[in-house]
Write a protein that holds these residues in place. Sequence first.
Motif, PDB file in Angstrom:
ATOM      1  N   HIS A 377      10.918   2.550  14.560  1.00 33.26           N
ATOM      2  CA  HIS A 377      10.660   3.886  14.018  1.00 33.26           C
ATOM      3  C   HIS A 377      11.407   4.983  14.779  1.00 33.26           C
ATOM      4  O   HIS A 377      11.277   6.165  14.442  1.00 33.26           O
ATOM      5  CB  HIS A 377       9.161   4.179  13.949  1.00 33.26           C
ATOM      6  CG  HIS A 377       8.513   4.599  15.246  1.00 33.26           C
ATOM      7  ND1 HIS A 377       7.158   4.671  15.398  1.00 33.26           N
ATOM      8  CD2 HIS A 377       9.019   4.958  16.445  1.00 33.26           C
ATOM      9  CE1 HIS A 377       6.868   5.076  16.625  1.00 33.26           C
ATOM     10  NE2 HIS A 377       7.984   5.261  17.275  1.00 33.26           N
ATOM     11  N   VAL A 378      12.182   4.626  15.793  1.00 27.54           N
ATOM     12  CA  VAL A 378      13.030   5.619  16.468  1.00 27.54           C
ATOM     13  C   VAL A 378      14.313   5.726  15.658  1.00 27.54           C
ATOM     14  O   VAL A 378      15.156   4.827  15.672  1.00 27.54           O
ATOM     15  CB  VAL A 378      13.325   5.214  17.923  1.00 27.54           C
ATOM     16  CG1 VAL A 378      14.194   6.275  18.603  1.00 27.54           C
ATOM     17  CG2 VAL A 378      12.024   5.019  18.698  1.00 27.54           C
ATOM     18  N   LEU A 379      14.449   6.835  14.926  1.00 28.03           N
ATOM     19  CA  LEU A 379      15.484   6.961  13.899  1.00 28.03           C
ATOM     20  C   LEU A 379      16.301   8.235  14.094  1.00 28.03           C
ATOM     21  O   LEU A 379      15.807   9.222  14.647  1.00 28.03           O
ATOM     22  CB  LEU A 379      14.832   6.994  12.507  1.00 28.03           C
ATOM     23  CG  LEU A 379      13.944   5.802  12.142  1.00 28.03           C
ATOM     24  CD1 LEU A 379      13.140   6.113  10.878  1.00 28.03           C
ATOM     25  CD2 LEU A 379      14.794   4.555  11.944  1.00 28.03           C
ATOM     26  N   PRO A 380      17.544   8.232  13.606  1.00 29.92           N
ATOM     27  CA  PRO A 380      18.370   9.440  13.698  1.00 29.92           C
ATOM     28  C   PRO A 380      17.838  10.550  12.801  1.00 29.92           C
ATOM     29  O   PRO A 380      17.373  10.297  11.687  1.00 29.92           O
ATOM     30  CB  PRO A 380      19.745   8.964  13.232  1.00 29.92           C
ATOM     31  CG  PRO A 380      19.479   7.739  12.409  1.00 29.92           C
ATOM     32  CD  PRO A 380      18.264   7.096  13.004  1.00 29.92           C
ATOM     33  N   THR A 381      17.896  11.782  13.293  1.00 28.64           N
ATOM     34  CA  THR A 381      17.400  12.950  12.567  1.00 28.64           C
ATOM     35  C   THR A 381      18.519  13.959  12.353  1.00 28.64           C
ATOM     36  O   THR A 381      19.642  13.776  12.820  1.00 28.64           O
ATOM     37  CB  THR A 381      16.256  13.629  13.350  1.00 28.64           C
ATOM     38  OG1 THR A 381      16.776  14.102  14.604  1.00 28.64           O
ATOM     39  CG2 THR A 381      15.111  12.670  13.609  1.00 28.64           C
ATOM     40  N   SER A 382      18.189  15.019  11.649  1.00 35.43           N
ATOM     41  CA  SER A 382      19.099  16.173  11.481  1.00 35.43           C
ATOM     42  C   SER A 382      20.458  15.793  10.912  1.00 35.43           C
ATOM     43  O   SER A 382      21.493  16.320  11.320  1.00 35.43           O
ATOM     44  CB  SER A 382      19.282  16.898  12.826  1.00 35.43           C
ATOM     45  OG  SER A 382      18.036  17.248  13.377  1.00 35.43           O
ATOM     46  N   GLY A 383      20.486  14.838   9.993  1.00 32.26           N
ATOM     47  CA  GLY A 383      21.730  14.439   9.348  1.00 32.26           C
ATOM     48  C   GLY A 383      22.569  13.462  10.142  1.00 32.26           C
ATOM     49  O   GLY A 383      23.633  13.030   9.677  1.00 32.26           O
ATOM     50  N   THR A 384      22.117  13.073  11.334  1.00 35.07           N
ATOM     51  CA  THR A 384      22.919  12.165  12.160  1.00 35.07           C
ATOM     52  C   THR A 384      22.884  10.726  11.659  1.00 35.07           C
ATOM     53  O   THR A 384      23.625   9.877  12.170  1.00 35.07           O
ATOM     54  CB  THR A 384      22.468  12.200  13.635  1.00 35.07           C
ATOM     55  OG1 THR A 384      21.092  11.830  13.733  1.00 35.07           O
ATOM     56  CG2 THR A 384      22.653  13.606  14.216  1.00 35.07           C
ATOM     57  N   ALA A 385      22.066  10.446  10.651  1.00 36.16           N
ATOM     58  CA  ALA A 385      22.097   9.112  10.039  1.00 36.16           C
ATOM     59  C   ALA A 385      23.432   8.862   9.333  1.00 36.16           C
ATOM     60  O   ALA A 385      23.720   7.734   8.942  1.00 36.16           O
ATOM     61  CB  ALA A 385      20.941   8.954   9.047  1.00 36.16           C
ATOM     62  N   ARG A 386      24.254   9.886   9.196  1.00 30.20           N
ATOM     63  CA  ARG A 386      25.607   9.700   8.655  1.00 30.20           C
ATOM     64  C   ARG A 386      26.460   8.847   9.575  1.00 30.20           C
ATOM     65  O   ARG A 386      27.419   8.214   9.134  1.00 30.20           O
ATOM     66  CB  ARG A 386      26.286  11.062   8.454  1.00 30.20           C
ATOM     67  CG  ARG A 386      25.673  11.941   7.383  1.00 30.20           C
ATOM     68  CD  ARG A 386      26.369  13.294   7.315  1.00 30.20           C
ATOM     69  NE  ARG A 386      26.121  14.081   8.520  1.00 30.20           N
ATOM     70  CZ  ARG A 386      27.021  14.326   9.461  1.00 30.20           C
ATOM     71  NH1 ARG A 386      28.244  13.836   9.350  1.00 30.20           N
ATOM     72  NH2 ARG A 386      26.713  15.054  10.521  1.00 30.20           N
ATOM     73  N   PHE A 387      26.127   8.845  10.876  1.00 36.28           N
ATOM     74  CA  PHE A 387      26.986   8.121  11.823  1.00 36.28           C
ATOM     75  C   PHE A 387      26.220   7.362  12.902  1.00 36.28           C
ATOM     76  O   PHE A 387      26.833   6.754  13.778  1.00 36.28           O
ATOM     77  CB  PHE A 387      27.958   9.091  12.513  1.00 36.28           C
ATOM     78  CG  PHE A 387      27.292  10.277  13.180  1.00 36.28           C
ATOM     79  CD1 PHE A 387      26.718  10.153  14.435  1.00 36.28           C
ATOM     80  CD2 PHE A 387      27.239  11.498  12.545  1.00 36.28           C
ATOM     81  CE1 PHE A 387      26.103  11.237  15.041  1.00 36.28           C
ATOM     82  CE2 PHE A 387      26.623  12.590  13.142  1.00 36.28           C
ATOM     83  CZ  PHE A 387      26.061  12.463  14.392  1.00 36.28           C
ATOM     84  N   SER A 388      24.898   7.368  12.856  1.00 30.47           N
ATOM     85  CA  SER A 388      24.142   6.655  13.880  1.00 30.47           C
ATOM     86  C   SER A 388      23.048   5.820  13.236  1.00 30.47           C
ATOM     87  O   SER A 388      22.795   5.904  12.033  1.00 30.47           O
ATOM     88  CB  SER A 388      23.564   7.630  14.910  1.00 30.47           C
ATOM     89  OG  SER A 388      22.761   8.616  14.276  1.00 30.47           O
ATOM     90  N   SER A 389      22.377   5.015  14.056  1.00 35.47           N
ATOM     91  CA  SER A 389      21.494   3.962  13.551  1.00 35.47           C
ATOM     92  C   SER A 389      20.124   4.014  14.225  1.00 35.47           C
ATOM     93  O   SER A 389      19.949   4.675  15.257  1.00 35.47           O
ATOM     94  CB  SER A 389      22.130   2.585  13.824  1.00 35.47           C
ATOM     95  OG  SER A 389      23.450   2.525  13.330  1.00 35.47           O
ATOM     96  N   PRO A 390      19.152   3.281  13.686  1.00 31.62           N
ATOM     97  CA  PRO A 390      17.850   3.180  14.351  1.00 31.62           C
ATOM     98  C   PRO A 390      17.986   2.527  15.728  1.00 31.62           C
ATOM     99  O   PRO A 390      18.933   1.781  15.993  1.00 31.62           O
ATOM    100  CB  PRO A 390      17.043   2.273  13.411  1.00 31.62           C
ATOM    101  CG  PRO A 390      17.731   2.361  12.090  1.00 31.62           C
ATOM    102  CD  PRO A 390      19.175   2.556  12.398  1.00 31.62           C
ATOM    103  N   LEU A 391      17.046   2.810  16.607  1.00 31.28           N
ATOM    104  CA  LEU A 391      16.990   2.130  17.899  1.00 31.28           C
ATOM    105  C   LEU A 391      16.834   0.635  17.645  1.00 31.28           C
ATOM    106  O   LEU A 391      16.129   0.216  16.728  1.00 31.28           O
ATOM    107  CB  LEU A 391      15.808   2.641  18.713  1.00 31.28           C
ATOM    108  CG  LEU A 391      15.741   2.206  20.175  1.00 31.28           C
ATOM    109  CD1 LEU A 391      16.834   2.885  20.993  1.00 31.28           C
ATOM    110  CD2 LEU A 391      14.375   2.514  20.767  1.00 31.28           C
ATOM    111  N   GLY A 392      17.515  -0.171  18.445  1.00 26.11           N
ATOM    112  CA  GLY A 392      17.437  -1.616  18.236  1.00 26.11           C
ATOM    113  C   GLY A 392      17.828  -2.386  19.475  1.00 26.11           C
ATOM    114  O   GLY A 392      18.152  -1.809  20.525  1.00 26.11           O
ATOM    115  N   VAL A 393      17.822  -3.696  19.346  1.00 24.33           N
ATOM    116  CA  VAL A 393      18.200  -4.572  20.446  1.00 24.33           C
ATOM    117  C   VAL A 393      19.574  -4.201  20.982  1.00 24.33           C
ATOM    118  O   VAL A 393      19.827  -4.212  22.197  1.00 24.33           O
ATOM    119  CB  VAL A 393      18.167  -6.050  19.976  1.00 24.33           C
ATOM    120  CG1 VAL A 393      18.786  -6.969  21.017  1.00 24.33           C
ATOM    121  CG2 VAL A 393      16.730  -6.483  19.692  1.00 24.33           C
TER     122      VAL A 393
END
Length: 447
Positions: A377-393
Amino acid sequence: MNLVANPVRLSTASSTFDAEFKARLHWSADTDAAIEQRVADILLDVQRRGDTAVLEYTARFDGLSVSAMSALELSQAELKAAFDAIPAAQRAALQAAARRVRSYHEAQKKANGEGWSYRDEDGTLLGQKVTPLDRVGIYVPGGKAAYPSSVLMNAIPAHVAGVGEIIMVVPTPKGEKNPLVLAAAYVAGVTRAFTIGGAQAVAALAYGTSTIPAVDKITGPGNAYVAAAKRRVFGTVGIDMIAGPSEILVLADGSTPVDWVAMDLFSQAEHDELAQSILLCPDAAYIDQVHEALNRLLPAMPRAEIIAKSLNGRGVLIHTRSMEEACALSNRIAPEHLEVSSSQPHEWEPLLKHAGAIFLGAYTSESLGDYCAGPNHVLPTSGTARFSSPLGVYDFQKRSSLIEVSEQGAQTLGRIAAELAYGEGLQAHARAAEMRLHTVPDMKVTK
């Protein structure tokens, strides 16, 4: 108090839509100059004075005065005692959520987290070695609310990745410890835990003190001071992201019960006044019904005042000309949480490119992803999902290139490398490659 939920109503058919929408969507990640300077002072002070500075700031900001750092460290016995003391239903829920989160991240590691290599025809080996970070710090918010789910989401993927030590920091204003947070730390396998927060906790993790070891990376959300501190220590340590206010975008075709959609919009609005809830729908009558449901359901919500401020300040209900247009607009927004609240969610999913997490179908509330579905559930905000991803291994691993050149391979690669190195004027580079050749040429002289 007579609270009213009155999010802005917009239509993509309007000639002024773009300007109105941009004004509503805008949120600046820039922190106040005074906060930046205060954080800079705290970081420098902790870097210089270590534990002494941490103790002073903890007393000042959290109202927790102790004489030694040992009083701020939570023992494994205390974590286990908290786990044993919480109600059985909470213990079972924590363990079930942890199992699902661990299972998801173990699958993620198998799919993407293994090293690989191959050999050329001449015997040269090329590949990649994947290794875990040695030590990471996880920041867990405290104060107004407690987030045991954040402990699971940060610690478990680090544990799955093989991180050697997981150091947790969590503020406990006035010394009030949340037992569910401590129990989650026990379940998630946190190595050490300290009851400190704010910029001073970030500084302690980044630079190390005589008590708190310096880490390689810091993950987890916090307030503006925490965000500013993470931004400043980046480079000394890694960080996951600079998180902005929470967001939800509901892409609705009008088939989901309106009360469900209204409550999903509430689920982000209740975080804080800056959280953003957006509805996109091609059915104007359905939007009217959702608006009515918002005001009908609002009075019963314990955090009604926060929800109302969030919806009135940043909420948007948008009438689109089609579901296809709604998908295109969603991609422009790149939301943190995207619910496809449709009877045919897989019809629209291929059109969706940018989102932190995509929740498919009416029964998939965003809150299930927050707590126990499995994905992070740690996810990119403020439009940054255009270039970044959820927290993961992958955030808790690093990759090293593997190169083993055979004697035969050196004859080919050496000539290529030498030619390019001479072209750059780097004779030592060129000569190092040429010395491996069976017939060593005279060194070229370049200017």
